[in-house]
Design an enzyme around this catalytic site. Structure first.
Site, PDB file in Angstrom:
ATOM      1  N   THR A   1       1.024  -1.320   0.091  1.00 49.77           N
ATOM      2  CA  THR A   1       0.146  -0.069  -0.034  1.00 49.77           C
ATOM      3  C   THR A   1       0.898   1.254   0.119  1.00 49.77           C
ATOM      4  O   THR A   1       0.650   2.135  -0.886  1.00 49.77           O
ATOM      5  CB  THR A   1      -0.900  -0.011   1.228  1.00 49.77           C
ATOM      6  OG1 THR A   1      -1.762  -1.270   1.238  1.00 49.77           O
ATOM      7  CG2 THR A   1      -1.867   0.998   1.115  1.00 49.77           C
TER       8      THR A   1
ATOM      9  N   HIS B   1     -10.496  -0.826   3.940  1.00 49.79           N
ATOM     10  CA  HIS B   1      -9.172  -0.855   3.274  1.00 49.79           C
ATOM     11  C   HIS B   1      -9.749  -0.466   1.902  1.00 49.79           C
ATOM     12  O   HIS B   1      -9.633  -1.084   0.816  1.00 49.79           O
ATOM     13  CB  HIS B   1      -8.339  -2.048   3.123  1.00 49.79           C
ATOM     14  CG  HIS B   1      -6.714  -1.754   2.593  1.00 49.79           C
ATOM     15  ND1 HIS B   1      -6.465  -0.824   2.100  1.00 49.79           N
ATOM     16  CD2 HIS B   1      -5.798  -2.564   2.782  1.00 49.79           C
ATOM     17  CE1 HIS B   1      -5.091  -0.810   1.923  1.00 49.79           C
ATOM     18  NE2 HIS B   1      -4.795  -2.071   2.148  1.00 49.79           N
TER      19      HIS B   1
HETATM   20  N1   CP Z   1      -2.423  -5.334   0.708  1.00 50.19           N
HETATM   21  C1   CP Z   1      -2.049  -4.546   1.696  1.00 50.19           C
HETATM   22  O1   CP Z   1      -2.381  -3.711   2.236  1.00 50.19           O
HETATM   23  O2   CP Z   1      -0.700  -5.009   1.806  1.00 50.19           O
HETATM   24  P1   CP Z   1       0.652  -4.220   2.739  1.00 50.19           P
HETATM   25  O3   CP Z   1       0.186  -4.441   4.200  1.00 50.19           O
HETATM   26  O4   CP Z   1       1.750  -4.760   2.396  1.00 50.19           O
HETATM   27  O5   CP Z   1       0.270  -2.601   2.393  1.00 50.19           O
END
Ligand code: CP
Length: 302
Positions: A52, A129
């Protein structure tokens, strides 16, 4: 969308989702240079991240913008006791947009009420998210050719996995059928099932992975979210409950794709990676185009 924060996926409408997906498709085919020249964007990560944060920062820098921020709140004045309220007030003065990940549910909404610039939620605890959801939708539309009337299997930690919560809400605008596959301890929380009831969307719950797998258009795998368990024994009990192996793909539809927000621990065997049904690494790449489209929409540049 101009100047609006993106905290929950429901802050945007179905029309907004489609506009962002279309714009991301344009960015994928041609990167406009310097659209973000003169803009400063803050990335405040109070929780670890690879995809992210780095895809946001790549998205910004590829369009000529500048990034400030931190990837570890231990390097900020939070360790001296500064509140989130004060941190956000200060960073609002230094940037045109704030991207924030925080372990507390509701923290992104709080930040958006304090900030004088728009806030993008890059994950708040087990809640939401939304930018992951938009890249998931982009990946679904790209692989299936449509968003409507799909059979979507959500697998793994449906209790703490924020990505499945946001995805379920957004995809509800496109008449899906959901299969929730999880151990009892990690079932989809009732508030999300009530949401589906209110929209008239069908869902099924099961513990066995293989059951009905031949119906799936999308299998959306998730990691068991170790960091959200208060009891480590509960994590130990559930961490190996659902593992996707290559031989389980034998009876799946030819066009079925496996998605995962990543990081993966052990819930997808490595031997699945070379299957043409594995899409999770390309899915992560799609995050760059989607985040460019989101930022430019919120800054009123497209
Ligand atoms: N998909 C996702 O949120 O990955 P990260 O935690 O690496 O940001």
């Amino acid at each position: 969308m101009k100047n609006r924060s993106l905290v929950s996926i429901t802050d945007f409408t179905k029309e907004d989702y489609l506009k962002i997906l279309d714009k991301a498709a344009e960015f994928e085919h041609q990167q406009p240079s310097d659209l973000l020249r003169g803009f400063v964007i803050a990335t405040l990560f109070f929780e670890p991240s690879t995809r992210t944060r780095l895809s946001f920062e790549s998205a910004i820098q590829r369009l000529g913008g500048k990034v400030i921020g931190f990837s570890d709140s231990n390097s900020s004045s939070v360790v001296k006791g500064e509140t989130l309220r004060d941190t956000i007030r200060i960073v609002s003065n230094y940037s045109d947009l704030i991207v924030m990940r925080h372990p507390l549910e509701g923290s992104a909404r709080f930040a958006s009420e304090i900030a004088t610039v728009p806030v993008i939620n890059a994950g708040d605890g087990a809640n939401q998210h939304p930018t992951q959801t938009l890249l998931d939708m982009y990946s679904i539309r790209k692989t299936q050719g449509k968003l409507e009337n799909l059979n979507i299997f959500l697998v793994g930690d449906l209790k703490y996995g924020r990505t499945v919560h946001s995805l379920l809400m957004a995809m509800s605008a496109f008449n899906p059928k959901f299969w929730f596959v999880s151990p009892d301890e990690l079932k989809m929380p009732s508030e999300y099932k009530l949401f589906l009831h209110s929209k008239g969307i069908e869902y099924f719950e099961q513990k066995d992975f293989a059951e009905n797998i031949d119906l799936a258009d999308i299998i959306y795998m998730t990691r068991v979210q170790k960091e959200r368990f208060s009891d480590p024994m509960e994590y130990e009990k559930t961490k190996n409950a659902l593992v996707l192996k290559k031989n389980m793909l034998a009876n799946t539809r030819p066009g079925m794709k496996i998605l995962h927000p990543l990081p993966r621990v052990n819930e997808i065997s490595i031997d699945v990676d070379d299957s043409e049904k594995a899409y999770y690494f390309t899915q992560a790449l799609n995050g760059v185009y989607i985040r460019q489209a989101i930022i430019c929409s919120i800054l009123g540049l497209i």
